[in-house]
Motif scaffolding. Structure first.
Motif, short mmCIF file in Angstrom:
data_model
loop_
_atom_site.label_atom_id
_atom_site.label_comp_id
_atom_site.label_asym_id
_atom_site.label_seq_id
_atom_site.Cartn_x
_atom_site.Cartn_y
_atom_site.Cartn_z
N ALA A 80 -2.10 4.45 -10.16
CA ALA A 80 -2.79 3.17 -10.27
C ALA A 80 -1.99 2.10 -9.56
N SER A 81 -2.68 1.12 -9.01
CA SER A 81 -1.97 -0.02 -8.43
C SER A 81 -2.48 -1.27 -9.14
N SER A 82 -1.71 -2.36 -9.02
CA SER A 82 -2.10 -3.55 -9.77
C SER A 82 -3.42 -4.10 -9.27
N PHE A 129 3.01 4.00 -10.62
CA PHE A 129 3.41 3.57 -9.27
C PHE A 129 3.62 4.80 -8.40
N THR A 130 3.17 4.71 -7.14
CA THR A 130 3.21 5.90 -6.28
C THR A 130 4.60 6.19 -5.68
N GLY A 131 5.52 5.21 -5.77
CA GLY A 131 6.81 5.35 -5.10
C GLY A 131 7.60 6.57 -5.56
N ALA A 199 15.69 5.03 2.49
CA ALA A 199 14.25 4.93 2.77
C ALA A 199 13.73 3.75 1.96
N PHE A 200 13.59 2.61 2.64
CA PHE A 200 13.33 1.36 1.92
C PHE A 200 11.93 0.83 2.20
N GLY A 201 11.23 0.45 1.15
CA GLY A 201 9.89 -0.11 1.33
C GLY A 201 9.33 -0.60 0.02
N ALA A 202 8.03 -0.71 -0.04
CA ALA A 202 7.26 -1.20 -1.20
C ALA A 202 7.27 -2.72 -1.31
N GLU A 203 8.05 -3.38 -0.47
CA GLU A 203 8.07 -4.85 -0.46
C GLU A 203 8.53 -5.30 0.93
N PRO A 204 8.21 -6.54 1.32
CA PRO A 204 8.66 -6.99 2.63
C PRO A 204 10.18 -7.16 2.65
N TRP A 205 10.78 -6.88 3.77
CA TRP A 205 12.22 -7.12 3.94
C TRP A 205 12.48 -7.47 5.38
N THR A 206 13.67 -7.96 5.63
CA THR A 206 13.94 -8.53 6.95
C THR A 206 15.11 -7.80 7.62
N LEU A 227 0.47 2.13 0.71
CA LEU A 227 -0.20 1.48 -0.42
C LEU A 227 -1.03 2.52 -1.18
N SER A 228 -1.14 2.30 -2.48
CA SER A 228 -1.77 3.30 -3.34
C SER A 228 -3.22 3.58 -2.95
N GLU A 229 -3.94 2.53 -2.55
CA GLU A 229 -5.37 2.73 -2.27
C GLU A 229 -5.57 3.71 -1.12
N MET A 231 -2.86 5.98 -0.12
CA MET A 231 -2.12 7.19 -0.43
C MET A 231 -0.91 6.89 -1.31
N GLY A 232 0.00 6.05 -0.80
CA GLY A 232 1.28 5.78 -1.44
C GLY A 232 2.29 5.63 -0.32
N PRO A 233 3.59 5.81 -0.58
CA PRO A 233 4.56 5.68 0.50
C PRO A 233 4.28 6.71 1.61
N ARG A 289 -9.44 -3.11 3.57
CA ARG A 289 -8.69 -4.31 3.97
C ARG A 289 -7.43 -4.41 3.12
N THR A 290 -6.28 -4.16 3.77
CA THR A 290 -5.02 -4.12 3.01
C THR A 290 -4.53 -5.52 2.64
N ARG A 291 -4.96 -6.53 3.40
CA ARG A 291 -4.47 -7.91 3.25
C ARG A 291 -3.06 -8.08 3.83
N LEU A 321 1.84 -11.40 -4.76
CA LEU A 321 3.30 -11.46 -4.67
C LEU A 321 3.85 -10.07 -4.93
N ILE A 322 5.02 -9.77 -4.39
CA ILE A 322 5.67 -8.51 -4.74
C ILE A 322 6.97 -8.87 -5.42
N ILE A 323 7.04 -8.56 -6.71
CA ILE A 323 8.21 -8.95 -7.49
C ILE A 323 8.87 -7.67 -8.01
O1 DLL Z 1 4.24 -0.02 -2.65
C1 DLL Z 1 3.71 2.24 -1.97
C2 DLL Z 1 5.12 2.42 -1.50
C3 DLL Z 1 6.07 2.93 -2.35
C4 DLL Z 1 5.47 2.11 -0.20
C5 DLL Z 1 7.37 3.14 -1.94
C6 DLL Z 1 6.76 2.32 0.26
C7 DLL Z 1 7.70 2.83 -0.61
P1 DLL Z 1 1.48 -0.40 -3.80
O2 DLL Z 1 2.18 -0.61 -5.08
O3 DLL Z 1 0.02 -0.12 -3.82
O4 DLL Z 1 2.11 0.78 -2.99
O5 DLL Z 1 1.75 -1.71 -2.92
C8 DLL Z 1 1.27 -1.78 -1.60
O6 DLL Z 1 3.14 -3.20 -0.97
O7 DLL Z 1 -0.01 -3.51 0.67
C9 DLL Z 1 2.34 -4.14 1.03
O8 DLL Z 1 1.92 -5.47 0.73
C10 DLL Z 1 3.58 -3.83 0.23
N1 DLL Z 1 4.47 -2.91 0.96
C11 DLL Z 1 4.60 -1.58 0.80
N2 DLL Z 1 5.54 -1.09 1.66
C12 DLL Z 1 5.99 -2.16 2.39
C13 DLL Z 1 6.92 -2.32 3.45
C14 DLL Z 1 3.42 0.88 -2.57
N3 DLL Z 1 7.64 -1.31 3.92
C15 DLL Z 1 1.71 -3.08 -0.95
N4 DLL Z 1 7.10 -3.56 3.96
C16 DLL Z 1 1.33 -3.13 0.50
C17 DLL Z 1 6.39 -4.61 3.50
C18 DLL Z 1 5.30 -3.31 1.95
N5 DLL Z 1 5.50 -4.52 2.50
#
Ligand code: DLL
Length: 427
Positions: A80-82, A129-131, A199-206, A227-229, A231-233, A289-291, A321-323
């Motif tokens: 599930a995703s939020s 969470f799919t991570g 392997a970093f993700g799930a949120e924006p980074w710089t 994104l979960s909708e 697949m996931g990471p 539409r991922t937004r 927001l991603i918190i």
């Molecule tokens: O965040 C899946 C994931 C898990 C990706 C682990 C990478 C690693 P959701 O919880 O559905 O899925 O959130 C998806 O997170 O639409 C983006 O806005 C943001 N996002 C995910 N990866 C990145 C990234 C997982 N590498 C939402 N950079 C997405 C920036 C990211 N934003």
């Protein structure tokens, strides 16, 4: 694969998936019929622009299983995703879907140089969470030893990294920084650990964060997106060249659109990223539409891969927001506030980053009658704070501090109301 071969494969798969949803998902059949389309109208990948978009609202309106195409007996996993109003979006996967996801995750890890000799810890949350589970399956697939550390318990994790000689880690970039800080406090130095891949993700980074993590943990950090909708990471992943993230476009077809006009945009232009799942059985989506805002890059990468790349996510075309890696919509907070008669429908989310960890404070205003009645009874105020904090936790999946304020003290905005103060500075 050459571009022509890829596009041919995508066209075949698109036709098949449109036919599949037409016959199995009433929502899509109705949409296509309204547009006077049948699966026979979709024969090449260029026909994709004829298809309707899918939004998070569509998923919510058909919650929980309305967009599921496979029969319930074929679903073997549910994530599930939020959701925007507190109800999570449910995504069901068939055995084949889990196989494709695992394959995509293995592609990412292989691209990061992870293999059989690695000991790899997964510090994304395990659960809905799919991570966590997503990364976990991929690590097993490439034959490395997976350490399912999950989040939390950071000191124990730090000791495991040192004592087991862990060589790779998957987590959010902000958690990587928090881990670095914890290790420094514990006196664990870079030469005591063997980390070399992140392997970093799930949120924006710089790039700035990348440099800092790399320097403090002594590893090379790669971006992984998903994104979960969809697949996931592992919808996309970086390679050694680190010039954009390669999209697994044989499974997820990307487009960039103008979020206002919905017109497709050419390669190189920034807009909203849209995905069509080309092979998914459980919950396939057309033009989702991922937004997320970014651009696409074509052309062979210096690493040799030929699949399309996407740039780093530059922002969102909505207010999500991603918190701490968790997606939070201000409207979720609103849905909680509206259930409490003591509180006025006025709120503010204050987001900050303290010691590399995101914090969330929710400020709300008390209703005048309640404020008058409880002004002198701190115990009642305390109890109300706890009640609100608990409700928020269950809807948002992260803890929020609560600040109850006197009526009329949350700033009124002149125009569009501001619901978020984000003090985090992404360098
Ligand atoms: O965040 C899946 C994931 C898990 C990706 C682990 C990478 C690693 P959701 O919880 O559905 O899925 O959130 C998806 O997170 O639409 C983006 O806005 C943001 N996002 C995910 N990866 C990145 C990234 C997982 N590498 C939402 N950079 C997405 C920036 C990211 N934003």
């Amino acid at each position: 694969m050459s571009r022509d071969q890829m596009r041919e494969l995508q066209g075949k798969r698109l036709h098949k998936i449109v036919e599949y949803v037409y016959h199995n998902v009433p929502f899509y059949r109705e949409k296509l019929q309204q547009m006077d389309l049948t699966p026979e109208d979709i024969t090449t990948i260029d026909d994709i622009v004829k298809l309707p978009f899918t939004t998070k609202k569509d998923l919510r309106d058909n919650d929980p299983f309305g967009l599921q195409a496979a029969p319930a007996s074929e679903i073997i996993r549910i994530h599930a995703s939020s959701g925007t109003t507190g109800n999570p979006t449910i995504v069901g996967y068939t055995r084949k879907d889990i196989g494709v996801w695992t394959e995509c995750m293995a592609r990412s890890l292989t691209s990061f140089g992870v293999g059989r000799d690695d000991i790899f810890s997964v510090a994304y949350g395990y659960g809905l969470f799919t991570g966590g589970l997503g990364a976990h399956n991929g690590v097993e697939k490439v034959g490395a030893a997976v350490v399912p550390a999950s989040t939390g318990n950071t000191e124990k994790h730090a000791r495991l990294i040192r004592d087991l000689g862990i060589t790779g880690i998957a987590c959010t970039p902000s958690y990587a920084l928090y881990l670095a800080e914890t290790m420094e406090k514990m006196g664990i130095t870079k030469d005591q650990i063997k980390l070399r891949t992140g392997a970093f993700g799930a949120e924006p980074w710089t790039e700035g964060m990348r440099q800092e993590i790399q320097q403090r943990l002594g590893l090379k950090g790669y971006n992984i997106y998903g994104l979960s909708e969809i697949m996931g990471p592992s919808v996309s992943y970086e390679c050694d060249a680190q010039n954009g993230s390669h999209i697994n476009e044989d499974h997820f077809f990307p487009e960039i659109i103008n979020p206002e006009t919905l017109e497709p945009l050419p390669y190189g232009q920034t807009g909203e990223l849209v995905f069509t799942t080309l092979t998914k059985e459980g919950m396939p989506v057309l033009r989702y539409r991922t937004r997320d805002l970014c651009s696409l890059m074509e052309g062979r990468c210096s690493c040799g891969r030929t699949n399309v790349r996407m740039t780093a996510i530059e922002g969102r075309s909505d207010d999500m927001l991603i918190i701490r890696g968790i997606n939070v919509f201000p409207s979720q907070v609103e849905s909680v506030v509206l259930t409490m008669e003591e509180i006025a429908p006025r709120y503010m989310l204050v987001v900050d980053r303290v010691n590399n960890l995101d914090t969330l404070m929710v400020q709300v205003e008390l209703r005048q009658e309640y404020f008058n009645a409880t002004m002198d009874t701190p115990a009642a105020i305390d109890e109300l704070s706890k009640k609100l904090a608990n409700k928020l936790k269950s809807v948002l999946s992260i803890a929020a501090k609560v600040q109850l304020k006197a009526p009329g003290t949350i700033e009124r905005s002149q125009g569009k109301s501001t619901r978020v103060i984000d003090n985090r500075k992404l360098k």
